[in-house]
Motif scaffolding. Structure first.
Motif, PDB file in Angstrom:
ATOM      1  N   ARG A  22       0.770  -1.186   0.042  1.00 15.56           N
ATOM      2  CA  ARG A  22      -0.037  -0.170   0.029  1.00 15.56           C
ATOM      3  C   ARG A  22       0.889   1.244   0.234  1.00 15.56           C
ATOM      4  O   ARG A  22       0.322   2.231  -0.202  1.00 15.56           O
ATOM      5  CB  ARG A  22      -0.955  -0.016   1.128  1.00 15.56           C
TER       6      ARG A  22
ATOM      7  N   ARG B 102       0.709   4.064  -2.786  1.00 16.86           N
ATOM      8  CA  ARG B 102       0.011   5.135  -2.586  1.00 16.86           C
ATOM      9  C   ARG B 102       0.537   6.479  -2.329  1.00 16.86           C
ATOM     10  O   ARG B 102       0.219   7.467  -2.830  1.00 16.86           O
ATOM     11  CB  ARG B 102      -1.279   4.796  -1.569  1.00 16.86           C
TER      12      ARG B 102
ATOM     13  N   GLN C 152       4.997   5.581  -9.415  1.00 14.80           N
ATOM     14  CA  GLN C 152       3.606   4.714  -9.534  1.00 14.80           C
ATOM     15  C   GLN C 152       3.604   4.357 -10.986  1.00 14.80           C
ATOM     16  O   GLN C 152       2.941   3.325 -11.161  1.00 14.80           O
ATOM     17  CB  GLN C 152       2.657   5.450  -9.140  1.00 14.80           C
TER      18      GLN C 152
ATOM     19  N   GLU D  54      -4.507  -0.181  -7.440  1.00 21.70           N
ATOM     20  CA  GLU D  54      -5.409   0.992  -7.645  1.00 21.70           C
ATOM     21  C   GLU D  54      -4.266   2.506  -7.757  1.00 21.70           C
ATOM     22  O   GLU D  54      -4.790   3.256  -8.322  1.00 21.70           O
ATOM     23  CB  GLU D  54      -6.022   1.253  -6.194  1.00 21.70           C
ATOM     24  N   TYR D  55      -3.230   2.184  -7.188  1.00 21.55           N
ATOM     25  CA  TYR D  55      -2.384   3.434  -7.182  1.00 21.55           C
ATOM     26  C   TYR D  55      -1.234   3.487  -8.248  1.00 21.55           C
ATOM     27  O   TYR D  55      -0.571   4.269  -8.341  1.00 21.55           O
ATOM     28  CB  TYR D  55      -1.664   3.418  -5.726  1.00 21.55           C
TER      29      TYR D  55
END
Length: 109
Positions: A37, A40, A47, A65-66
Protein backbone atom coordinates in the motif's frame (compact mmCIF):
# COMPACT_ATOMS: atom_id res chain seq x y z
CA UNK A 1 9.11 1.47 6.93
CA UNK A 2 5.98 3.26 5.65
CA UNK A 3 6.20 5.89 8.40
CA UNK A 4 9.89 6.35 7.63
CA UNK A 5 9.11 6.76 3.92
CA UNK A 6 6.47 9.41 4.69
CA UNK A 7 8.84 11.26 7.00
CA UNK A 8 11.64 11.25 4.43
CA UNK A 9 9.27 12.47 1.75
CA UNK A 10 8.01 15.32 3.92
CA UNK A 11 11.53 16.33 4.85
CA UNK A 12 12.77 16.25 1.28
CA UNK A 13 9.70 18.12 -0.01
CA UNK A 14 10.34 20.84 2.55
CA UNK A 15 13.91 21.10 1.31
CA UNK A 16 13.08 20.74 -2.37
CA UNK A 17 9.85 21.60 -4.17
CA UNK A 18 10.41 18.71 -6.58
CA UNK A 19 8.54 15.49 -5.76
CA UNK A 20 11.12 13.63 -7.84
CA UNK A 21 13.68 14.28 -5.13
CA UNK A 22 11.26 13.29 -2.38
CA UNK A 23 11.63 9.52 -2.61
CA UNK A 24 14.38 7.51 -4.24
CA UNK A 25 13.66 4.38 -6.26
CA UNK A 26 15.52 2.10 -3.84
CA UNK A 27 13.60 3.55 -0.88
CA UNK A 28 10.38 3.01 -2.81
CA UNK A 29 11.22 -0.61 -3.62
CA UNK A 30 12.07 -1.31 0.01
CA UNK A 31 8.82 0.27 1.18
CA UNK A 32 6.51 -1.58 -1.22
CA UNK A 33 8.22 -4.90 -0.50
CA UNK A 34 7.26 -4.47 3.15
CA UNK A 35 3.86 -2.91 2.52
CA UNK A 36 2.37 -2.80 -0.94
CA UNK A 37 0.00 0.00 0.00
CA UNK A 38 3.00 2.31 0.27
CA UNK A 39 2.62 2.74 -3.50
CA UNK A 40 -0.17 5.17 -2.68
CA UNK A 41 2.29 7.64 -1.18
CA UNK A 42 4.87 7.54 -3.94
CA UNK A 43 5.23 10.25 -6.58
CA UNK A 44 3.67 9.60 -10.01
CA UNK A 45 6.93 8.65 -11.70
CA UNK A 46 7.37 5.78 -9.22
CA UNK A 47 3.72 4.77 -9.56
CA UNK A 48 4.56 4.42 -13.25
CA UNK A 49 7.70 2.38 -12.58
CA UNK A 50 6.88 -1.20 -13.60
CA UNK A 51 9.30 -2.83 -11.17
CA UNK A 52 8.07 -0.76 -8.21
CA UNK A 53 4.44 -1.55 -9.00
CA UNK A 54 5.16 -5.23 -9.58
CA UNK A 55 6.77 -5.47 -6.15
CA UNK A 56 3.84 -3.63 -4.60
CA UNK A 57 1.17 -5.91 -6.10
CA UNK A 58 3.16 -8.99 -5.12
CA UNK A 59 2.82 -7.84 -1.53
CA UNK A 60 -0.75 -6.49 -1.84
CA UNK A 61 -2.76 -6.91 -5.02
CA UNK A 62 -4.97 -3.93 -4.24
CA UNK A 63 -1.96 -1.65 -4.70
CA UNK A 64 -2.85 -1.77 -8.39
CA UNK A 65 -5.29 1.05 -7.59
CA UNK A 66 -2.37 3.45 -7.17
CA UNK A 67 -0.47 2.40 -10.28
CA UNK A 68 -0.27 4.63 -13.34
CA UNK A 69 -2.79 3.89 -16.10
CA UNK A 70 -0.20 2.35 -18.44
CA UNK A 71 0.83 -0.10 -15.70
CA UNK A 72 -2.80 -1.08 -15.06
CA UNK A 73 -2.80 -2.18 -18.72
CA UNK A 74 0.31 -4.36 -18.27
CA UNK A 75 -0.93 -7.96 -18.36
CA UNK A 76 1.85 -9.42 -16.22
CA UNK A 77 1.40 -6.83 -13.48
CA UNK A 78 -2.38 -7.22 -13.59
CA UNK A 79 -2.16 -11.02 -13.32
CA UNK A 80 0.09 -10.72 -10.26
CA UNK A 81 -2.37 -8.31 -8.68
CA UNK A 82 -5.53 -10.35 -9.27
CA UNK A 83 -3.83 -13.56 -8.16
CA UNK A 84 -3.04 -11.90 -4.86
CA UNK A 85 -6.36 -10.05 -4.50
CA UNK A 86 -9.29 -10.68 -6.81
CA UNK A 87 -10.77 -7.29 -5.99
CA UNK A 88 -7.90 -5.69 -7.90
CA UNK A 89 -9.96 -6.43 -11.01
CA UNK A 90 -11.73 -3.14 -10.28
CA UNK A 91 -8.52 -1.26 -11.13
CA UNK A 92 -7.59 -3.12 -14.32
CA UNK A 93 -7.48 -1.26 -17.63
CA UNK A 94 -10.63 -1.81 -19.70
CA UNK A 95 -8.81 -3.68 -22.46
CA UNK A 96 -7.72 -6.39 -20.01
CA UNK A 97 -11.24 -6.94 -18.69
CA UNK A 98 -11.87 -8.93 -21.88
CA UNK A 99 -8.86 -11.17 -21.11
CA UNK A 100 -10.26 -14.52 -19.99
CA UNK A 101 -7.21 -15.48 -17.90
CA UNK A 102 -7.23 -12.17 -16.02
CA UNK A 103 -10.90 -12.51 -15.12
CA UNK A 104 -10.59 -16.20 -14.17
CA UNK A 105 -7.63 -15.48 -11.89
CA UNK A 106 -9.61 -12.74 -10.17
CA UNK A 107 -12.64 -15.00 -9.71
CA UNK A 108 -10.49 -17.75 -8.19
CA UNK A 109 -9.75 -15.41 -5.32
Amino acid sequence: CLAELRTRARTRRAESPSMEAAVGREDALAAVRKRGRALRFLPPELQADREVVLEAVRQYGGALEYAAAEIRADREVVLEAVRKYGGALAFVAAELLADREVVLEAVRQ
